[in-house]
Design a protein around this motif. Structure first.
Motif, short mmCIF file in Angstrom:
data_model
loop_
_atom_site.label_atom_id
_atom_site.label_comp_id
_atom_site.label_asym_id
_atom_site.label_seq_id
_atom_site.Cartn_x
_atom_site.Cartn_y
_atom_site.Cartn_z
N ALA A 1 -1.25 4.39 1.17
CA ALA A 1 -2.26 3.47 0.63
C ALA A 1 -1.66 2.27 -0.08
CB ALA A 1 -3.18 4.23 -0.33
N SER B 1 -4.81 -1.30 1.05
CA SER B 1 -6.22 -1.21 0.61
C SER B 1 -6.79 -2.56 0.17
CB SER B 1 -6.32 -0.21 -0.55
OG SER B 1 -5.80 -0.82 -1.73
N ALA C 1 -3.33 0.84 -4.46
CA ALA C 1 -4.73 1.26 -4.40
C ALA C 1 -5.27 1.61 -5.79
CB ALA C 1 -4.87 2.44 -3.45
#
Ligand SMILES: Cc1ncc(COP(=O)(O)O)c(C=O)c1O
Length: 450
Positions: A255, A260, A265
């Motif tokens: 992530a 993201s 994130a």
């Protein structure tokens, strides 16, 4: 784009040698036909038969900068000319600079980095440090998670890839996931699992909070279905951890680094972990690299102790040089901003796709990190293929992925979820090209849907 000449002979030779001598990950060797890849550039890769594929998965959600980024390639070449490798005990420019950049880019007071060859080793070192620091041995992990394939990381992993490695390392206990679409608690309002704190508090009551060293989570769950935690969840987990002196480890191997739409994130929810683990997008896998980044109090604590951890290639020169170049390119080309902007496009386009396709039960994600969850029936939410499906049971989704590949789109599918995770450098036109193919092949999934 320099798509290679058709070379059927080369393709055949690669295929034969691969079949005879290579053991592939997570596969029944006799049931796979790995595609011989001749080259790649930007968001595309190609085979030896003149076919080009739009990479909607960034391979294993790692080639975030795209393929063959000239600046990263040049940095590796330049570093190779100067110094290819050196032992982990010396200081070198590429590693020092990368560690400085990570301290600058990561949120809060995350400042000191230990470098690894990938994500699993970063997580191994994170739990080792958490146990050592707290003097406690248990680690809380979740079911819908993947943390890597080494002994500790695969035990932390909740999904069935863990089963063949069991019994694994001692001390890992598991909590349920804030998977609102299929909430394991039936999702009452307020939900004890999806709000985070009640479920974790209850689990700690049974385990004894003073025995728990750390909670480890994927900030946004990757392969297990792109599960985005509800607002408030991470903060609640952070508060429970703080209340009991438990460290929070966020695994942003997948992530992190703009995937993201933010650099990390956890920034979506203003939560700073005690330990952040990274790999993949750190340098898009041009040279294997991972990192464990720790907060100031932990860094201060460890400075006068003997750190009982090491790797021959910790902070490998070529890996670090490629990461520095990649981060520079991310900043100059505003790659994280592109991820956020095109994430807004997906947030509009994917619900429209869902309107057209009865097989789509849910779409969710952030930035260029989305999951399209396929079902047989929207009312019952019966998954298009069962949990942990393989072989014939997985055929409806495998057929969709194959049809996409035949139309030049490479997709990452996991059970009943199709992931949309292209390189973060993708253009709007390329995104539309991929979505058009996805729209077409979803008709195959619709055949199974009520
Ligand atoms: C969230 C997460 N953590 C850890 C890992 C393991 O990383 P590696 O394969 O580099 O060891 C992965 C790999 O996919 C991952 O997605």
């Amino acid at each position: 784009m320099a798509v290679t000449q058709i070379d059927a002979e080369a393709a055949q030779r690669v295929r034969e040698l691969d079949k005879r001598y290579v053991l592939h990950s997570w596969s029944v060797q006799n049931q796979i036909e790995p595609l011989p890849v001749a080259g790649a550039e930007g968001r595309y890769f190609w085979d030896y038969d003149g076919n080009r594929y739009l990479d909607f998965a960034s391979q294993l959600v790692n080639v975030s900068i795209g393929h063959q980024h000239p600046r990263v390639v040049a940095a590796i070449k330049e570093q190779a000319d100067r110094l290819c490798t050196i032992g982990p005990g010396v200081a070198h420019e590429a590693r020092s600079e990368l560690a400085r950049l990570l301290a600058e880019l990561t949120p809060g007071d995350l400042t000191m980095s230990f470098f690894t060859n990938g994500g699993a080793e970063a997580n191994e070192n994170a739990i080792k440090l958490a146990r050592w620091y707290t003097g406690r041995h248990k680690i809380v992990a979740r079911y819908r998670s993947y943390h890597g394939a080494t002994a500790g990381a695969i035990t932390l992993t909740g999904d069935p890839r863990r089963w063949p490695a069991e019994p694994g390392i001692p001390g890992v206990v598991r909590m349920l996931d804030p998977y609102t679409y299929r909430c394991p608690a039936g999702h009452p309002d307020p939900c004890p699992v999806c709000t985070g704190a009640p479920h974790l508090e209850e689990l700690l009551q049974y385990e004894g909070p003073e025995t728990v060293a750390a909670v480890i989570l994927e900030t946004i769950v990757g392969t297990n279905g792109i599960i985005v935690p509800p607002d408030g969840y991470l903060r609640a987990i952070r508060e429970v951890c703080d209340r009991h002196g438990i460290l929070l480890i966020l695994d942003e191997v997948m992530a992190g680094f703009g995937r993201s739409g933010r650099w990390f994130a956890c920034e979506h929810w203003d939560v700073v972990p005690d330990i952040l683990t990274l790999a993949k997008g750190i340098n898009s896998g041009y040279v294997p690299l991972g990192a464990m980044v720790i907060r100031e109090p932990l860094a201060d604590w460890v400075r006068d102790k003997y750190f009982a951890g090491g790797l021959t290639y910790s902070g490998h020169v070529l890996a670090c040089a490629s990461a520095v170049a990649s981060i520079d390119a991310f900043r100059e080309e505003r790659i994280v901003e592109n991820s956020a902007a095109l994430g807004d496009v997906l947030a509009k386009e994917l619900p429209l796709l869902a309107e057209r396709h009865p097989s789509i039960g849910d779409v969710r994600g952030k930035g260029l990190f989305w999951g399209v969850e396929l079902v047989r029936d929207r009312t019952t939410r019966e998954p298009l293929v069962p949990f942990n499906a393989s072989g014939q049971a997985a055929a409806p989704v495998a057929r969709l992925a194959k049809a996409a590949l035949e139309r030049g789109l490479y997709l990452f599918v996991h059970w009943n979820v199709v992931m949309i995770a292209p390189p973060l450098t993708i253009t709007r036109e390329e995104l539309d090209e991929g979505l058009a193919v996805l729209d077409e092949v979803l008709a195959l999934a619709d055949e199974h849907a009520a």
